[in-house]
Design a protein around this motif. Sequence first.
Motif, short mmCIF file in Angstrom:
data_model
loop_
_atom_site.label_atom_id
_atom_site.label_comp_id
_atom_site.label_asym_id
_atom_site.label_seq_id
_atom_site.Cartn_x
_atom_site.Cartn_y
_atom_site.Cartn_z
N THR A 83 -48.15 13.66 -4.18
CA THR A 83 -49.31 14.02 -4.98
C THR A 83 -50.58 13.96 -4.13
O THR A 83 -51.67 14.12 -4.63
CB THR A 83 -49.45 13.06 -6.18
OG1 THR A 83 -49.40 11.73 -5.68
CG2 THR A 83 -48.35 13.27 -7.17
N THR A 85 -53.13 15.32 -1.26
CA THR A 85 -53.51 16.61 -0.69
C THR A 85 -54.46 16.37 0.48
O THR A 85 -55.08 15.32 0.60
CB THR A 85 -54.23 17.48 -1.72
OG1 THR A 85 -55.38 16.78 -2.20
CG2 THR A 85 -53.32 17.80 -2.89
N VAL A 259 -54.97 7.99 -6.93
CA VAL A 259 -54.19 7.71 -8.14
C VAL A 259 -53.77 9.04 -8.74
O VAL A 259 -54.61 9.87 -9.06
CB VAL A 259 -55.03 6.92 -9.16
CG1 VAL A 259 -54.23 6.68 -10.43
CG2 VAL A 259 -55.47 5.59 -8.57
N GLY A 260 -52.48 9.24 -8.85
CA GLY A 260 -51.99 10.51 -9.37
C GLY A 260 -51.94 10.52 -10.89
O GLY A 260 -52.11 9.50 -11.54
N ARG A 261 -51.71 11.72 -11.43
CA ARG A 261 -51.63 11.86 -12.87
C ARG A 261 -50.46 11.04 -13.42
O ARG A 261 -50.59 10.34 -14.40
CB ARG A 261 -51.41 13.34 -13.17
CG ARG A 261 -51.84 13.79 -14.50
CD ARG A 261 -51.90 15.32 -14.45
NE ARG A 261 -51.17 15.89 -15.57
CZ ARG A 261 -51.64 15.90 -16.81
NH1 ARG A 261 -52.80 15.37 -17.09
NH2 ARG A 261 -50.95 16.44 -17.78
N TYR A 263 -47.75 9.73 -10.94
CA TYR A 263 -47.18 8.90 -9.89
C TYR A 263 -48.23 8.56 -8.85
O TYR A 263 -49.06 9.39 -8.49
CB TYR A 263 -46.01 9.64 -9.22
CG TYR A 263 -45.03 10.22 -10.23
CD1 TYR A 263 -44.22 9.37 -10.99
CD2 TYR A 263 -44.95 11.59 -10.44
CE1 TYR A 263 -43.35 9.88 -11.92
CE2 TYR A 263 -44.07 12.11 -11.38
CZ TYR A 263 -43.27 11.26 -12.13
OH TYR A 263 -42.42 11.76 -13.06
N THR A 264 -48.19 7.33 -8.36
CA THR A 264 -49.14 6.88 -7.35
C THR A 264 -48.37 6.26 -6.20
O THR A 264 -47.43 5.50 -6.42
CB THR A 264 -50.10 5.84 -7.96
OG1 THR A 264 -50.79 6.44 -9.05
CG2 THR A 264 -51.12 5.37 -6.93
N GLU C 64 -55.16 15.94 -6.79
CA GLU C 64 -53.79 16.26 -6.43
C GLU C 64 -53.46 17.71 -6.74
O GLU C 64 -52.45 18.23 -6.27
CB GLU C 64 -52.80 15.32 -7.13
CG GLU C 64 -52.82 15.43 -8.63
CD GLU C 64 -51.87 14.43 -9.27
OE1 GLU C 64 -50.84 14.13 -8.67
OE2 GLU C 64 -52.18 13.94 -10.36
N GLN C 66 -55.24 20.20 -5.72
CA GLN C 66 -55.70 21.06 -4.62
C GLN C 66 -54.73 21.00 -3.44
O GLN C 66 -55.07 20.53 -2.35
CB GLN C 66 -57.11 20.64 -4.20
CG GLN C 66 -58.14 20.93 -5.27
CD GLN C 66 -58.25 22.41 -5.59
OE1 GLN C 66 -58.38 23.24 -4.70
NE2 GLN C 66 -58.19 22.76 -6.86
N PRO C 92 -57.50 12.29 -11.55
CA PRO C 92 -57.16 12.84 -12.86
C PRO C 92 -57.84 12.08 -14.01
O PRO C 92 -58.32 12.70 -14.96
CB PRO C 92 -55.65 12.68 -12.94
CG PRO C 92 -55.18 12.57 -11.54
CD PRO C 92 -56.29 11.98 -10.75
N GLY C 277 -44.71 6.27 -12.45
CA GLY C 277 -44.14 5.62 -11.29
C GLY C 277 -43.44 4.33 -11.66
O GLY C 277 -42.37 4.00 -11.13
#
Lengths: 302, 302, 450
Positions: A83, A85, A259-261, A263-264, C64, C66, C92, C277
Amino acid sequence: MSVQTQTQHPRRFLPKRIGPNLLLLIAILFMLVFILAPIAWLLISSVSTSKDLLQMPPNWLPWPPDFSRYRQLLFGSAGQNTTLTDFTLQAFRYSLRNSLIIAASVTLTALVFGSMAGYAFARIKFPFGNKLIYVLLISQMIPVAVLLIPLYITIGNLGQLDKLSTVIVLLVSIHLPFVIWMLRGYFQTLPAEMEEAALVDGATNFQVLTKVILPVSLPGLFSAAAYTFMQSWNAFMIPLIFTSSDTTRSVTVAIAMFVGRHYTDYSLMSAAGVLASLPPVLLAIFFQRYLLAGLTAGAVKG
Amino acid sequence: MKASVRKSRFSSRQKFGLLLIAPSFIIILGLMLYPLLYSLGISFFNLHITAPWLGTTFVGLKNYLSVITDPDMHSALEHTLILAAVGIGLGIPISLLFAIILNRKFPLRGLVRGILIIPWVIPGSVQGLLWSRIFDPHYGALNGILIQWGIITDPVAWLLDPTRALLFIAFASLWGAVPMMSLLYLSGLQSIPEELFDASRVDGASFWGYIRYIVIPLLLPITLINLVLRTIDAFTMFDLVYVLTGGGPAGATQVTGYYLYQAAFTKLNYGYASALAWLIAITVTLLAIFYSRFTLKEETAS
Amino acid sequence: MYKRVLVGLVLVSLVLASCTATQTPTATTAPTDAATTAPATTEAPTAAAKPFAGVTLHMLDSAEGQTDAMIALENKCMDETGVTMNVEVVSPDDVRTKLQTALSAKSAAYDIVGIDIIDLAKYGAAGWVEPLDSYIDEATKSDILPFALEGISYNGQILGLPWKSEFMVFVYNKQMLSDAGIANPPATWEELVADSIILKEKGIVDYPVAMTWGAGYEQITSDYTMIAKSMGAELFDQDGKPVFNTGAGVEALQLMNDMVNKDKIVDPAALTLKGGGARRDLLLGGQAAFVFLWGNPLVYMNDPANSNLAGQFALAMAPSGGAGPISLAGPMGMSISAFSANKEATWAFLKCIAGPSGEKELFLKDGSPFGYTSVLNDPEVQAKLADFGGDVTAKQAENLAVRPSLPYYSDWSSALQDTVQKVLTGQAEAQQAMDDLAARTIQMQAEYAQ
């Protein structure tokens, strides 16, 4: 622990050097464990593979340590199937510098204005008395969450969105009241005779402040500086709303981007946290000398 | 003599004082007055952001009344006060101890002072993640170490028990706050000339005098600052609660800061959020005035 | 006296100057940001094909999102439309905070905004996003997958184009199941419970079903809705009255409660956990056998770098509660801000990026989920879908439910989360708690009916 022993038996530790040194050592160890135990876990996480983090009891010493996150954060690019970029990596790299500029500028500005106003409130009697400082203080007690929209409207109308100077000025105006209040408290502890004598000697008001008061106030100024630096380094809401690009985004906002939507990557976040705390820690090790400078200045005058 | 000096300089000194406070007032009020008045204003309205066809309706004190009468708010306030009490009750002795340690001379003191500030400068999002990884019921470091030492056999869901969850949040927040509090105390100790301490070590009686007449009066204003800072922190706490418990289980760790954030950003009820923000500000200011009455009384008593 | 003031002012201005001086490097060392300043606009000078040359637009997205593929697509769309797109990214969670602040201030700061289904009704009711009915043509509209269409519709209007229309898939550990002598993954909720009890009894895992039902976490609402819909429940009737306190609506909550407190197949620690997660890692660490996850989780889970159990994970259709193997979709929409000054240009860009071709490109490169029938039926897409978990993913895409679109959704969802937590911690009975929630829901509705 050592406090009590010292206050109750002040003589005991004098002749015997071992006792107090041992107590001091225990106290230092307690402090280091308190501070470092969570950080140790942060460091371990930052060099663990995702598999290491799935063990119970944990793999306390992942060997060989996996430095790939640090490499990725500092020099690398985002891989596939994560996740993360390149956008985030680049934002992170620039954000450390932005945060240092923000925190240093806010600290410097707040210290100059804060010591001026703090001195005035401590030493000069106004007809409106000290109530004014409480007016200022209450403005800082309002949680910033409810000020964001009117601030956004104002700053937007002024055409000052996404500028470092905007973030700096906003943070100064948010933290200045407390700095004034802190410094006022410090100035009040100084003996009034000092400046009265200087005034009699023909010093100007301004000279009294710059030549008499400020030099003996270094510890107070230092703690105010530390407070302001920390508050602006950790500020989140103001930089989040008022910055948008790599040249302005603060490190707090950049790190939140990891911090992902759903999963992190914990290891990556940990490594980023370690890197983000390095510059201020190095600054602190360097600047803590000024505490000693404060001591010397105080001793000379006292 | 002193009186005449004061008198003859009275008006010019006041002018000087006004000049000193002017920049602070311009920067604070210039930027914050409109947002503050705006938030105060909308606290008497229901903006109906998500139902614009209902218009903006004046509701008088209704927002304030619903905050005050809301049972969820009462338990949030109770949890907030517990957080503040734990933060103060544990934080002040621990940070005072750390300050005393760091005021002594020992090898690598500069480095240890640098280490002390680390918790400060780790961004809030990383701190939240770190504690959630430490308290994790399945892969957490706390369970790991307790299992390793044979203290527990099965992992514990630390944040499932309401009281424990609150205490764990309080501890995590304390860890981030201790550096600031310790440095404040340290700067206070630093401004005490060393000769006074050396002299006091010679005999017990004067050591007591040193603590009683020099250390305590000097540290009282700093204690006041620490009390106020911990109280503000407790009332505006948001990140740690959000990351660690989300206010749960079943509302057991709901606090005013998180409640405010939800009202403003999740429910878009800006009127209600503003009313809550002003009530928080007034409560914290009243507590600050109460603390300062208390500490100033101590000060004059000594 | 005034000399001193002058000196003071000079000092102050020096400080201010030093502030601005420290800023000057930003101008010179400004990074050449791949997504914003390096579009390939100068490469192909086909001016006629660029109807909106010279227009600068702004877009807010999560970081995330991009990816390289997305940036390439943005550049392509900039090239096609001639607009310059400034992409602004935050985490997010922060997108919502930042977006709502700008939109509440009626700011034109963003032209394109990505909106989660749970916020769509709120933004629609507030009038913050432009209805697209007059822009979108019938062919495109009928191409949108049903669940994705629900994710962009509110009050009979279309408020965006489908964007990353994700859904949850059911993942299980096939090794654990075969160790327990279970031939097929559970097809119904009863089978899930029964299989879990076998796994427990055989000592393979203590809590076979991995859930994350931490307070204030949207996953509670997602899981509840999924279970209720798979049991055939409607949450609201035709007139919008709450009916989740009857029949399957209550049974779904009762099932959640039983899994934790009666059958003990979900760890009570689930009530403190958040994040996909956290529950995925329970399978990766061998502590659970079943989990519902968003997106295409198998790629990560079956990678030996991430788990010693890699290779043991497989997809199955979501368990049915009688109304079919229904999973939950969390569609998003890409919308035009109502305050945008360049709506036509924004639409052109939006069509390019969130239309079928854009979504197909992103799926093929990134595996990003899509919301169009034509993309789903595309042979290239079908081939790649097979990589992600055979025909299960494609079949699951046709068996999806969504959470209700309500302008007071945030209020309702947090009340539901609180209700579920109360029941699962033993502070309330399922039926009574749902009746209370229905009463509160009617109160929320009343505020809109005035």
